[in-house]
Write a protein that holds these residues in place. Structure first.
Motif, PDB file in Angstrom:
ATOM      1  N   MET A   1       0.858  -1.191   0.000  1.00  0.00           N
ATOM      2  CA  MET A   1       0.000   0.000   0.000  1.00  0.00           C
ATOM      3  C   MET A   1       0.891   1.237   0.000  1.00  0.00           C
ATOM      4  SD  MET A   1      -2.961  -0.660   2.795  1.00  0.00           S
ATOM      5  CE  MET A   1      -4.280  -1.821   2.470  1.00  0.00           C
ATOM      6  N   PRO A   2       0.499   2.297  -0.739  1.00  0.00           N
ATOM      7  CA  PRO A   2       1.342   3.492  -0.788  1.00  0.00           C
ATOM      8  C   PRO A   2       1.381   4.260   0.530  1.00  0.00           C
ATOM      9  CG  PRO A   2      -0.684   3.823  -2.052  1.00  0.00           C
ATOM     10  CD  PRO A   2      -0.671   2.388  -1.627  1.00  0.00           C
ATOM     11  N   ALA A   3       0.347   4.102   1.343  1.00  0.00           N
ATOM     12  CA  ALA A   3       0.279   4.854   2.606  1.00  0.00           C
ATOM     13  C   ALA A   3      -0.628   4.106   3.584  1.00  0.00           C
ATOM     14  CB  ALA A   3      -0.262   6.256   2.343  1.00  0.00           C
ATOM     15  N   PRO A   4      -0.462   4.363   4.878  1.00  0.00           N
ATOM     16  CA  PRO A   4      -1.226   3.610   5.881  1.00  0.00           C
ATOM     17  C   PRO A   4      -2.608   4.195   6.138  1.00  0.00           C
ATOM     18  CG  PRO A   4       0.283   5.078   6.988  1.00  0.00           C
ATOM     19  CD  PRO A   4       0.496   5.298   5.519  1.00  0.00           C
TER      20      PRO A   4
ATOM     21  N   SER B   1      -0.392  14.189  11.590  1.00  0.00           N
ATOM     22  CA  SER B   1       0.175  13.857  12.904  1.00  0.00           C
ATOM     23  C   SER B   1      -0.744  12.908  13.670  1.00  0.00           C
ATOM     24  CB  SER B   1       0.501  15.118  13.715  1.00  0.00           C
ATOM     25  OG  SER B   1      -0.662  15.742  14.151  1.00  0.00           O
ATOM     26  N   ASP B   2      -2.048  12.955  13.403  1.00  0.00           N
ATOM     27  CA  ASP B   2      -2.941  11.951  14.018  1.00  0.00           C
ATOM     28  C   ASP B   2      -2.550  10.551  13.551  1.00  0.00           C
ATOM     29  OD1 ASP B   2      -4.395  14.035  15.144  1.00  0.00           O
ATOM     30  OD2 ASP B   2      -6.054  13.911  13.711  1.00  0.00           O
ATOM     31  N   VAL B   3      -2.232  10.436  12.257  1.00  0.00           N
ATOM     32  CA  VAL B   3      -1.834   9.122  11.733  1.00  0.00           C
ATOM     33  C   VAL B   3      -0.568   8.650  12.445  1.00  0.00           C
ATOM     34  CG1 VAL B   3      -1.161   7.814   9.670  1.00  0.00           C
ATOM     35  CG2 VAL B   3      -2.844   9.673   9.465  1.00  0.00           C
ATOM     36  N   ILE B   4       0.395   9.559  12.596  1.00  0.00           N
ATOM     37  CA  ILE B   4       1.653   9.200  13.274  1.00  0.00           C
ATOM     38  C   ILE B   4       1.379   8.766  14.716  1.00  0.00           C
ATOM     39  CG2 ILE B   4       3.849  10.133  14.131  1.00  0.00           C
ATOM     40  CD1 ILE B   4       3.937  11.845  11.555  1.00  0.00           C
ATOM     41  N   LYS B   5       0.505   9.490  15.400  1.00  0.00           N
ATOM     42  CA  LYS B   5       0.197   9.140  16.803  1.00  0.00           C
ATOM     43  C   LYS B   5      -0.449   7.751  16.883  1.00  0.00           C
ATOM     44  CE  LYS B   5      -0.295  13.984  18.167  1.00  0.00           C
ATOM     45  NZ  LYS B   5      -1.230  15.075  18.532  1.00  0.00           N
TER      46      LYS B   5
ATOM     47  N   ARG C   1     -10.801  13.094  -3.780  1.00  0.00           N
ATOM     48  CA  ARG C   1      -9.384  13.080  -4.152  1.00  0.00           C
ATOM     49  C   ARG C   1      -8.619  14.150  -3.346  1.00  0.00           C
ATOM     50  NH1 ARG C   1      -9.535  14.539  -9.324  1.00  0.00           N
ATOM     51  NH2 ARG C   1     -10.906  12.812  -9.825  1.00  0.00           N
ATOM     52  N   HIS C   2      -9.229  15.329  -3.234  1.00  0.00           N
ATOM     53  CA  HIS C   2      -8.610  16.428  -2.473  1.00  0.00           C
ATOM     54  C   HIS C   2      -8.329  16.000  -1.025  1.00  0.00           C
ATOM     55  CE1 HIS C   2      -8.227  20.450  -0.575  1.00  0.00           C
ATOM     56  NE2 HIS C   2      -9.092  19.989   0.324  1.00  0.00           N
ATOM     57  N   VAL C   3      -9.288  15.334  -0.409  1.00  0.00           N
ATOM     58  CA  VAL C   3      -9.114  14.943   0.999  1.00  0.00           C
ATOM     59  C   VAL C   3      -8.023  13.884   1.148  1.00  0.00           C
ATOM     60  CG1 VAL C   3     -10.230  13.626   2.860  1.00  0.00           C
ATOM     61  CG2 VAL C   3     -11.342  15.638   1.911  1.00  0.00           C
ATOM     62  N   ILE C   4      -8.040  12.881   0.272  1.00  0.00           N
ATOM     63  CA  ILE C   4      -7.014  11.835   0.386  1.00  0.00           C
ATOM     64  C   ILE C   4      -5.632  12.456   0.161  1.00  0.00           C
ATOM     65  CG2 ILE C   4      -6.117   9.662  -0.555  1.00  0.00           C
ATOM     66  CD1 ILE C   4      -8.975   9.027  -1.538  1.00  0.00           C
ATOM     67  N   ARG C   5      -5.506  13.261  -0.892  1.00  0.00           N
ATOM     68  CA  ARG C   5      -4.196  13.841  -1.211  1.00  0.00           C
ATOM     69  C   ARG C   5      -3.732  14.786  -0.104  1.00  0.00           C
ATOM     70  NH1 ARG C   5      -3.521  16.695  -6.396  1.00  0.00           N
ATOM     71  NH2 ARG C   5      -1.340  16.135  -6.164  1.00  0.00           N
ATOM     72  N   SER C   6      -4.657  15.545   0.475  1.00  0.00           N
ATOM     73  CA  SER C   6      -4.282  16.474   1.548  1.00  0.00           C
ATOM     74  C   SER C   6      -3.756  15.705   2.758  1.00  0.00           C
ATOM     75  CB  SER C   6      -5.480  17.332   1.974  1.00  0.00           C
ATOM     76  OG  SER C   6      -5.907  18.140   0.912  1.00  0.00           O
ATOM     77  N   LEU C   7      -4.475  14.658   3.148  1.00  0.00           N
ATOM     78  CA  LEU C   7      -4.045  13.910   4.338  1.00  0.00           C
ATOM     79  C   LEU C   7      -2.700  13.225   4.090  1.00  0.00           C
ATOM     80  CD1 LEU C   7      -4.687  12.976   7.218  1.00  0.00           C
ATOM     81  CD2 LEU C   7      -5.891  11.015   6.243  1.00  0.00           C
ATOM     82  N   LEU C   8      -2.532  12.663   2.890  1.00  0.00           N
ATOM     83  CA  LEU C   8      -1.277  11.959   2.608  1.00  0.00           C
ATOM     84  C   LEU C   8      -0.100  12.943   2.501  1.00  0.00           C
ATOM     85  CD1 LEU C   8      -2.272   9.028   0.227  1.00  0.00           C
ATOM     86  CD2 LEU C   8      -2.342   9.180   2.715  1.00  0.00           C
TER      87      LEU C   8
ATOM     88  N   ASP D   1       0.057  15.810   4.071  1.00  0.00           N
ATOM     89  CA  ASP D   1       0.277  16.232   5.460  1.00  0.00           C
ATOM     90  C   ASP D   1       1.118  15.168   6.192  1.00  0.00           C
ATOM     91  OD1 ASP D   1       0.072  17.187   8.035  1.00  0.00           O
ATOM     92  OD2 ASP D   1      -2.106  16.984   8.188  1.00  0.00           O
ATOM     93  N   LEU D   2       0.784  13.903   5.990  1.00  0.00           N
ATOM     94  CA  LEU D   2       1.548  12.816   6.637  1.00  0.00           C
ATOM     95  C   LEU D   2       3.006  12.847   6.173  1.00  0.00           C
ATOM     96  CD1 LEU D   2       1.860  10.167   8.259  1.00  0.00           C
ATOM     97  CD2 LEU D   2       1.039   8.937   6.228  1.00  0.00           C
ATOM     98  N   ASP D   3       3.182  12.948   4.860  1.00  0.00           N
ATOM     99  CA  ASP D   3       4.522  12.952   4.276  1.00  0.00           C
ATOM    100  C   ASP D   3       5.362  14.103   4.853  1.00  0.00           C
ATOM    101  OD1 ASP D   3       5.960  11.660   1.902  1.00  0.00           O
ATOM    102  OD2 ASP D   3       6.193  13.809   1.482  1.00  0.00           O
TER     103      ASP D   3
END
Ligand code: FNR
Length: 379
Positions: free
Chosen positions: A82-85, A314-318, A346-353, A355-357
């Motif tokens: 998977m490209p991201a968690p 940062s929520d994903v990281i936590k 698409r905007h929401v997925i790309r924004s969150l990913l 942000d994670l990156d």
């Protein structure tokens, strides 16, 4: 970068990049009853608030000079890369947000290699969504109906349509006391738009009398209400699923370490630590607070996933630091669907990913494997 460069030409992002702000925009622009259905939670909504507050109590400790120019957000989950968690959580009746509903979400997710978990209570069928997400990874979420033949039929259809993993939601055999819906006497699936998987099902049709036309909708809704959930299910029923599904089975709605241990002992492949976004047991523990004990109990044996309250990188990281392998995102992509259709999702997925990156970069975290409890400040 793309957003700032477009800003040089005076072009602003059409939707907020902050997912809390997105919720406020949705509250202003979407049809009030549909918005209330999505935003609402059970009882006083204290668990929904606790989900977000729990993230505030944990703090990341960034590391410097780590040489992280390109963080690796990819992972392997149940044998697939998977490209991201981040996955899209199962959400029913998406047609209340946009007539394309699940089809638009499937296209957006597939285009980005993101896994969509399709709800049993979807407004488009298992087969239609499979077609829309052609080439993309897809999982199916089961609301385990009272009628065992219908349950079996759902599994057969999902398998035939190429869904790889089965997410079995355990916390919603009974719809909770949700004041925002009660006060408006509004439930979208009672209006006939949430029944696609049922009305297209040969077993369900037989129970109602096929074929189902509009004039039979009332009968279909009654039959649906009668079979939707089964509060009498217990751990001894799990072999029924294990014998009928070869791929990974993941139990969703686990909050207690002992339940996670029982899931592992029953041959399940994973759990989702979740309180359904605070929509079921009001007063329940915040999902993030339940995560460490579940991960400590089974994290080395089965995959622990997480949802309820994810809004930022940062929520994903936590969540990963506290023991999750991946997370599911709920309400934000649903609002975006309502505000801007497929492009909004698409905007929401790309924004969150993104942000994670970026957050991994500024915290000096090179890959998901390095996200351990040590990235958080101690108690
Ligand atoms: C849900 N959720 C859900 N879960 C599930 O297993 N099957 C479903 O059909 C639905 N339907 C649904 C509808 C709506 C409107 C919402 C908001 C949620 C729960 C969902 O999968 C997930 O657990 C939560 O949404 C996660 O919390 P956040 O990200 O919304 O805070």
């Amino acid at each position: 970068r793309e957003i700032y460069f477009r800003g040089l030409e005076g072009v602003l992002p059409g939707l907020p990049t902050d997912l809390d702000a997105l919720e406020r925009t949705a509250g202003e622009r979407l049809e009030p009853r549909a918005f209330a259905y999505v935003a609402g939670a059970a009882g006083t909504e204290s668990t929904a608030r606790a989900n977000r507050a729990a993230f505030e109590r944990h703090r990341i400790v960034p590391r410097m000079l780590s040489g992280v120019a390109e963080p690796d957000t990819s992972l392997e989950l149940f044998g697939a890369r998977m490209p991201a968690p981040v996955l899209l959580a199962p959400v029913g009746v998406l047609a209340i947000m946009n007539p394309e509903g699940e089809l638009a979400v499937a296209r957006a997710a597939a285009g980005l290699g993101t896994t969509m978990v399709l709800s049993t209570a979807a407004a488009h069928s298992i087969e239609q969504v499979a077609e829309a997400s052609e080439g993309g990874p897809r999982w199916f979420q089961l609301y385990w109906p009272k009628d065992r033949d219908l349950a079996e039929s759902f599994l057969d259809r999902a398998r035939a349509a190429g869904y790889r993993a089965l997410v079995v939601t355990l916390d919603s055999h009974t719809l909770a006391w949700r004041p925002r819906d009660l006060d408006q006497a509004f439930l979208p699936f009672l209006r006939g738009i949430g029944l696609a998987n049922y009305v297209t099902d040969p077993v369900f049709q037989k129970a109602v009398g096929s074929p189902i036309g509009d004039h039979d909708l009332h009968d279909a809704v009654l039959a649906w209400t009668a079979t939707f959930g089964d509060a009498s299910l217990s751990w001894k029923d799990l072999p029924f699923l294990r014998e009928r599904w070869d791929g990974p089975i993941i139990l969703k709605g686990i909050l207690h370490a002992d339940d996670a241990r029982r899931a592992a002992a029953a041959g399940m492949d994973g759990v989702v630590v979740s309180n359904h976004g605070g929509r079921q047991a009001d007063g329940a523990i915040a999902s993030l607070d339940a995560l460490p004990a579940v991960a400590a109990a089974v994290g080395d044996r089965i995959s622990v996933l997480f949802d309820s309250g994810i809004r930022t990188g940062s929520d994903v990281i936590k969540a990963l630091a506290l023991g999750a392998r991946a997370v599911l995102l709920g309400r934000p992509y649903v609002y975006a669907l309502g505000l801007a259709g497929e492009a909004g999702v698409r905007h929401v997925i790309r924004s969150l990913l993104a942000d994670l990156d970026i957050t991994m970069m500024v915290c000096g975290i090179p890959s998901l494997g390095e996200i351990t409890p040590e990235v958080l400040a101690g108690p």
